[in-house]
Design an enzyme around this catalytic site. Structure first.
Site, PDB file in Angstrom:
ATOM      1  N   HIS A  40       0.815  -1.213   0.000  1.00 32.45           N
ATOM      2  CA  HIS A  40       0.000   0.000   0.000  1.00 32.45           C
ATOM      3  C   HIS A  40       0.854   1.271   0.000  1.00 32.45           C
ATOM      4  O   HIS A  40       0.328   2.365  -0.138  1.00 32.45           O
ATOM      5  CB  HIS A  40      -0.994   0.008   1.170  1.00 32.45           C
ATOM      6  CG  HIS A  40      -0.403   0.262   2.517  1.00 32.45           C
ATOM      7  ND1 HIS A  40      -0.155  -0.746   3.419  1.00 32.45           N
ATOM      8  CD2 HIS A  40      -0.028   1.403   3.141  1.00 32.45           C
ATOM      9  CE1 HIS A  40       0.338  -0.220   4.532  1.00 32.45           C
ATOM     10  NE2 HIS A  40       0.425   1.081   4.383  1.00 32.45           N
ATOM     11  N   ASP A  94      -0.045  -7.568   1.482  1.00 31.10           N
ATOM     12  CA  ASP A  94       0.331  -6.154   1.587  1.00 31.10           C
ATOM     13  C   ASP A  94       1.842  -5.981   1.701  1.00 31.10           C
ATOM     14  O   ASP A  94       2.341  -5.181   2.483  1.00 31.10           O
ATOM     15  CB  ASP A  94      -0.360  -5.470   2.766  1.00 31.10           C
ATOM     16  CG  ASP A  94      -0.175  -3.953   2.748  1.00 31.10           C
ATOM     17  OD1 ASP A  94       0.065  -3.409   1.659  1.00 31.10           O
ATOM     18  OD2 ASP A  94      -0.237  -3.323   3.824  1.00 31.10           O
ATOM     19  N   SER A 120       4.721   2.736   7.832  1.00 29.75           N
ATOM     20  CA  SER A 120       4.379   1.612   6.955  1.00 29.75           C
ATOM     21  C   SER A 120       5.595   1.085   6.211  1.00 29.75           C
ATOM     22  O   SER A 120       6.302   1.839   5.541  1.00 29.75           O
ATOM     23  CB  SER A 120       3.338   2.036   5.925  1.00 29.75           C
ATOM     24  OG  SER A 120       2.054   1.754   6.363  1.00 29.75           O
TER      25      SER A 120
END
Length: 515
Positions: free
Chosen positions: A154, A184, A259
């Protein structure tokens, strides 16, 4: 007089007993207090050097942070929102909103563009501000001296431009080697160097709740930020973050921009990839990381094939809930996953699996949950032969299955045309239009075309687009057969439906008021 004297004697006797009891209790209390004082003294004696212990922990954390931080990179991306697919972060937030979930997950690539803390980024001349484009930031970590980097899908999955900053050097453009939306994860690469610092993957299966961990990344654009905490829980799933879920939960502070950064242990090994946080604004002490064992597998597959090639058995499976256990007349303590459909000409069909089977053992391991079994299958090579044990109508069967190769399919949106209302849902016979739009060729049943909010059907998990194939193990072909089967089944609830959700089969127990 005798009676009175007797009463007085009994009262005196009772008084003596009470006094004796009080004295005895008092002595026990003194003894307990004495033991407590001794125990506290022992504890104090044992921890009199506690500042030294804390210093050792502090030294260990500082050492790990210093050794691992150089291999952690900042990532800046430019995204064209007009592309065919939006980023995972945006689509996830939309999906959660549509399902009216409890404002649950905010992926951490939503950089802190609001508030007083402004993200640090590359110079405007390096990251052009293209009209209509979006910029986002994330983290990653180098896993080879020649520039392979692991991050989140992402973060880079839909980027038109990916820039990476190593240390204090100028940002360099990176190539996306491959992405894996089901986990992911993504792999990118920078070129031109063979002497880069890199991190090694650890064995996340050895993690225990309470283990010390460090999260490293660039939250809100603040590069090389290190936070510490512990492993709060293991095996978190059903978070709707990805297809395959087995998350590490940690209270090490994870914020927007973390992230793709690493979660490392006190040996300096990567045991997780930071992915998401609970809440929508920032860290509240609940963050999630993808286990290193999954990340290692995905990295190796992408580096070898450019994508992840997964095993496939050709079944729809679902969690075995107490309602399903009762409806299927299984023992209360049954553990496993329920097979709701077997694809025609699939490895499962060849192995002899049937709808209604409960898989209790796979590859010589007990089946604990749906998520665990899905993950286990996904990490096996196509062509692998695996043993499994199923429970079929109370009898155990040993089977062997040879895995095929998973091919992803895109679902088709339904077109509701209600004809009959029951239990808060509208159903319709299959027709050429519905078959074309929903993909139910050569199928039998009735299609759910609408479900009322807060209805029995909605509460049970039924949704528009589903094809009801069976009612209490009785196959149906049209509205009339559905009505008759439903009336018959309602005399002996719970009512068990077998539904096909555009190729995803599952059993659903219809909630009946008063039952």
């Amino acid at each position: 007089m005798r009676t009175t004297r007797t009463t007085e004697t009994r009262s005196d006797s009772a008084r003596h007993r009470r006094n004796a009891s009080t004295n005895h209790t008092f002595k026990i209390g003194l003894f307990a207090i004495g033991l407590l004082i001794v125990s506290v003294g022992v504890v104090l004696a044992q921890t009199k050097n506690s500042p030294d212990v804390l210093q050792e922990i502090s030294t260990a954390i500082a050492k790990v942070a210093g050794e691992t931080s150089p291999a952690v990179v900042g990532i800046w991306v430019d995204i064209n929102p007009g592309s065919e697919e939006t980023s995972m972060n945006r689509s996830l937030n939309q999906r959660l909103s549509e399902q009216q979930r409890r404002d649950f997950v905010s992926l951490v690539n939503e950089s802190g563009s609001s508030g007083s803390s402004q993200p640090q980024g590359p110079p405007q001349s390096v990251l052009p501000q293209l009209q209509g484009h979006e910029q986002a930031l994330g983290s990653g970590f180098i896993v080879s001296s020649d520039g392979y980097i692991v991050t989140n899908n992402h973060v880079v999955g839909n980027a038109d431009l990916v820039l990476v900053m190593v240390g204090s050097a100028e940002p360099v453009q990176a190539q996306v080697v491959g992405t894996d939306p089901p986990t992911d994860l993504a792999v990118i690469k920078i070129s031109g160097r063979n002497d880069l610092p890199f991190l090694k993957f650890g064995d996340s299966s050895k993690l225990e709740v309470g283990d010390w961990v460090l999260a490293i990344g660039q939250p809100f654009g603040l590069s090389h930020t290190v936070t510490s905490g512990i492993v709060s829980a293991l095996g978190r799933s059903n978070l709707d973050l990805s297809t395959y879920e087995d998350f590490i939960q940690t209270d090490a502070s994870i914020n927007p921009g973390n992230s793709g950064g690493p979660l490392v242990d006190l040996d300096g090994e990567v045991i997780g990839v930071n992915t998401a946080i609970l809440g929508s604004q920032g860290n509240i002490g609940i963050g999630f990381s993808i286990p290193a064992n999954i990340a290692t597998y995905v990295y190796e597959e992408i580096r070898k094939n450019g994508r992840v090639i997964r095993g496939f058995i050709g079944v729809n499976i679902q969690e075995l809930t107490p309602d399903l256990i009762a409806a299927l007349d299984l023992p209360e303590n049954t553990k496993g996953t329920l097979v709701s459909h077997v694809d025609k000409d699939s490895p499962a069909a060849a192995a002899g699996l049937e709808p209604g089977d409960v898989i209790v053992n796979f590859d010589n391991k007990p089946v604990v949950s749906l998520a665990e079994l899905q993950l286990q299958v996904s990490m096996l090579e196509p062509g692998s032969k695996v043993s499994l044990v199923v429970l079929r109508k109370g009898t155990r069967h040993n089977l062997t299955i040879q895995l095929g190769t998973l091919v992803n399919k895109k679902p088709v949106a339904p077109s509701p045309r209600p004809t009959l209302e029951v239990a808060g849902m509208a159903v319709q016979n299959l027709n050429p239009e519905l078959i074309a739009k929903l993909g139910y060729e050569d199928q039998k049943g009735v299609v759910i075309v609408a479900v009322a909010k807060d209805s029995i059907a909605g509460f049970s998990g039924l949704a528009p687009g589903m094809l009801i194939r069976e009612v209490d193990n009785q196959q149906i072909s049209n509205i009339k057969e559905f009505e008759n089967a439903l009336k018959e089944a309602s005399q002996k609830p719970p009512i068990l439906f077998l539904v096909d959700n555009q190729g995803a089969y599952k059993y659903i127990v219809l909630a009946v008021p008063g039952q």
